[in-house]
Design an enzyme around this catalytic site. Structure first.
Site, PDB file in Angstrom:
ATOM      1  N   PHE A 108       0.444  -1.017  -0.203  1.00 16.66           N
ATOM      2  CA  PHE A 108      -0.117   0.177  -0.308  1.00 16.66           C
ATOM      3  C   PHE A 108       1.111   1.555  -0.395  1.00 16.66           C
ATOM      4  O   PHE A 108       2.087   1.446   0.954  1.00 16.66           O
ATOM      5  CB  PHE A 108      -1.306  -0.179   1.010  1.00 16.66           C
ATOM      6  CG  PHE A 108      -1.575   0.884   0.986  1.00 16.66           C
ATOM      7  CD1 PHE A 108      -3.011   1.036   0.241  1.00 16.66           C
ATOM      8  CD2 PHE A 108      -1.485   2.066   1.772  1.00 16.66           C
ATOM      9  CE1 PHE A 108      -4.313   1.858   0.486  1.00 16.66           C
ATOM     10  CE2 PHE A 108      -2.949   3.093   2.247  1.00 16.66           C
ATOM     11  CZ  PHE A 108      -4.509   3.110   1.033  1.00 16.66           C
ATOM     12  N   TYR A 133     -11.788   1.968  10.122  1.00 18.14           N
ATOM     13  CA  TYR A 133     -13.206   2.376   8.708  1.00 18.14           C
ATOM     14  C   TYR A 133     -13.624   1.088   8.006  1.00 18.14           C
ATOM     15  O   TYR A 133     -14.263   1.328   6.576  1.00 18.14           O
ATOM     16  CB  TYR A 133     -13.053   3.760   8.468  1.00 18.14           C
ATOM     17  CG  TYR A 133     -11.483   4.121   7.354  1.00 18.14           C
ATOM     18  CD1 TYR A 133     -10.990   3.171   5.928  1.00 18.14           C
ATOM     19  CD2 TYR A 133     -10.106   4.600   7.741  1.00 18.14           C
ATOM     20  CE1 TYR A 133     -10.096   3.845   5.594  1.00 18.14           C
ATOM     21  CE2 TYR A 133      -8.927   5.124   7.378  1.00 18.14           C
ATOM     22  CZ  TYR A 133      -9.202   4.534   5.447  1.00 18.14           C
ATOM     23  OH  TYR A 133      -7.486   4.732   5.582  1.00 18.14           O
TER      24      TYR A 133
HETATM   25  C1  LIG Z   1      -5.836   1.377   3.758  1.00 12.03           C
HETATM   26  C2  LIG Z   1      -4.783   1.308   4.539  1.00 12.03           C
HETATM   27  C3  LIG Z   1      -4.646   2.619   4.991  1.00 12.03           C
HETATM   28  C4  LIG Z   1      -5.538   3.649   5.193  1.00 12.03           C
HETATM   29  O1  LIG Z   1      -3.973   4.570   6.599  1.00 12.03           O
HETATM   30  P1  LIG Z   1      -4.501   5.647   6.332  1.00 12.03           P
HETATM   31  O2  LIG Z   1      -3.476   6.356   6.720  1.00 12.03           O
HETATM   32  O3  LIG Z   1      -5.717   5.168   7.487  1.00 12.03           O
HETATM   33  O4  LIG Z   1      -4.943   6.552   5.436  1.00 12.03           O
HETATM   34  C5  LIG Z   1      -2.827   2.203   5.409  1.00 12.03           C
HETATM   35  N1  LIG Z   1      -2.097   0.896   4.775  1.00 12.03           N
HETATM   36  C6  LIG Z   1      -2.992  -0.555   3.842  1.00 12.03           C
HETATM   37  C7  LIG Z   1      -2.555  -1.390   3.784  1.00 12.03           C
HETATM   38  C8  LIG Z   1      -3.749   0.058   3.817  1.00 12.03           C
HETATM   39  O5  LIG Z   1      -5.085  -1.132   3.537  1.00 12.03           O
END
Ligand SMILES: *Cc1c(COP(=O)(O)O)cnc(C)c1O
Length: 412
Positions: free
Chosen positions: A130, A224
């Protein structure tokens, strides 16, 4: 060439026999929409609406600042953390709810690197992880004079060695849905004495987790997605009890202080997991998250995972028969994947737009992936049947080729 696939009547029969079917009544979902994106933003638990009214009208409106004590706002990050600890099979006091996944990654990576100066030269992660995980890792590598080593999944095991300062892996891949074996990779990291952080964003509330049994020491996760905590819900951070005393947050905020209201000039970290708090918690979002977590605690989590597998198998059977142009890229084997199914197609972007217009909300992930989230609490077999039926019509008619779907106009 025609393949057998389940009929709508069969789908409805499976819903009728599903012990979790009634759970959908605990969610507020728009009429006529089939929601296959609960892995990105979980649906609204109906009880959360009343929780939010209470949070605004009574706790904030009437209680005002007294609610930090009277409604135990001050204890909420730890209280909700303890509830999430139950979900991921950690112990009370090992999970705190705060900030975003991004910020929690930064705090945990910084804390671990500071506790082990000079041990290793690289931060190891997976290429295609990610983006925020990669970006935070690159940034913190630069700050600590380290090199980011983002390699292919198949190369990770061989790369772990004396040069590795830290490993950061996402348990369930956001795009492909591939899942690591936490116990196996953790054991490998432990053999080399390298700390390992798990990102559980697509795991918590979706697949079975057992931090204690798998000997996982560090993790972050999202509020979320499958926890149904609401848009921008705070994230969580897990540190196994035995590791906590060695770690200090690189963001030394007053809420992580041993005595925040002593208002001292000097910083002293809280003795427990609260040391990873930075600033004032977002109370309304935190209370909404608590509603989602409470719902998840009430559900039979083994039954959830069993149903997720049944939904997955049902979906891929229908897709193979009716939408063979879309190629499944998620491992079919249940122990190798999470709770979504991803399909590759060069025109995945317009196909997803046409699908949304047909009342089926999935999502697109660049460059070519249509991702369909399977949330067993509020999704049934007939939903999937109709979703694939509408997708098949889009494919058969070439509807995605319409000009209105031809260029990206908004982000989903
Ligand atoms: C959804 C997701 C995030 C989200 O990060 P935020 O800081 O809450 O926006 C981070 N890492 C992964 C692997 C995700 O799927």
């Amino acid at each position: 060439m025609s393949m057998d696939y389940p009929s709508l009547a069969e789908a409805e029969a499976r819903d009728a026999a599903d012990p979790l079917y009634a759970w959908r009544n605990r969610f507020t979902l728009p009429e006529g929409v089939i929601y296959l994106d609960g892995n990105s933003l979980g649906a609204l638990p109906t009880a959360t609406r009343a929780l939010m009214r209470d949070a605004t009208d009574r706790q904030w409106g009437e209680g005002l600042i007294r609610s930090w004590n009277d409604a135990d706002w001050i204890g909420a990050p730890r209280r909700v953390g303890d509830k999430i600890a139950t979900l991921i099979r950690a112990a009370p006091g090992e999970v705190i709810v705060c900030d975003s996944v991004t910020v929690n990654l930064y705090k945990l990576m910084g804390a671990i690197l500071a506790a082990r100066p000079g041990q290793g030269r690289t931060i190891l992660t997976e290429s295609g992880n990610f983006p925020t995980d990669l970006h935070v890792a690159a940034g913190i590598a630069a700050q600590h004079g380290l090199v980011l080593d983002a390699c292919q999944r198949g190369e990770i095991a061989d790369r772990i060695g004396p040069d590795t300062a830290l490993i950061v892996l996402t348990h369930v891949h956001y795009k492909t849905g591939e899942r690591f074996d936490i116990a196996a990779v953790q054991a490998l990291a432990d053999t080399h004495d390298v700390p390992l952080i798990w990102d559980l964003s697509h795991s918590a509330g979706a697949v079975p987790l057992n931090m204690a049994a798998d000997a996982a020491r560090f993790a972050v996760g999202c509020g979320y997605k499958y926890l149904n905590g609401g848009p921008g819900a705070p994230a969580f951070l897990y540190v196994a009890g035995e590791a906590l005393e060695f770690l200090g947050s690189p963001i030394q905020g007053w809420m992580g202080h041993a005595a925040p209201f002593a208002m001292t000039d000097d910083y002293a970290p809280a003795p427990g997991i609260e040391r990873f708090l930075a600033g004032t918690p977002p109370m309304l979002s935190l209370l909404a998250l608590e509603g989602g977590v409470d719902l998840m605690l009430e559900a039979d989590r083994d039954a959830l995972w069993t149903k997720s597998q049944a939904l997955f198998n049902f979906l891929i059977q229908l897709m193979a028969a009716r939408c063979p142009q879309l190629e499944l890229i998620t491992p079919a084997r249940a122990d190798l994947r999470g709770s979504h199914a991803s399909f590759a197609h060069p025109q995945a972007w317009p196909i997803n737009r046409a699908l949304i217009d047909a009342g089926v909300i999935g999502d697109f992930r660049a460059p070519n992936v249509l991702r369909l989230g399977l949330t067993p609490l509020y999704l049934g077999f007939a939903d999937l049947w109709h979703a694939v039926d509408r997708l098949a019509a889009i494919m058969d008619e070439g509807r995605w080729q319409r000009s209105e779907y031809s260029a990206p106009t908004r982000v989903t």
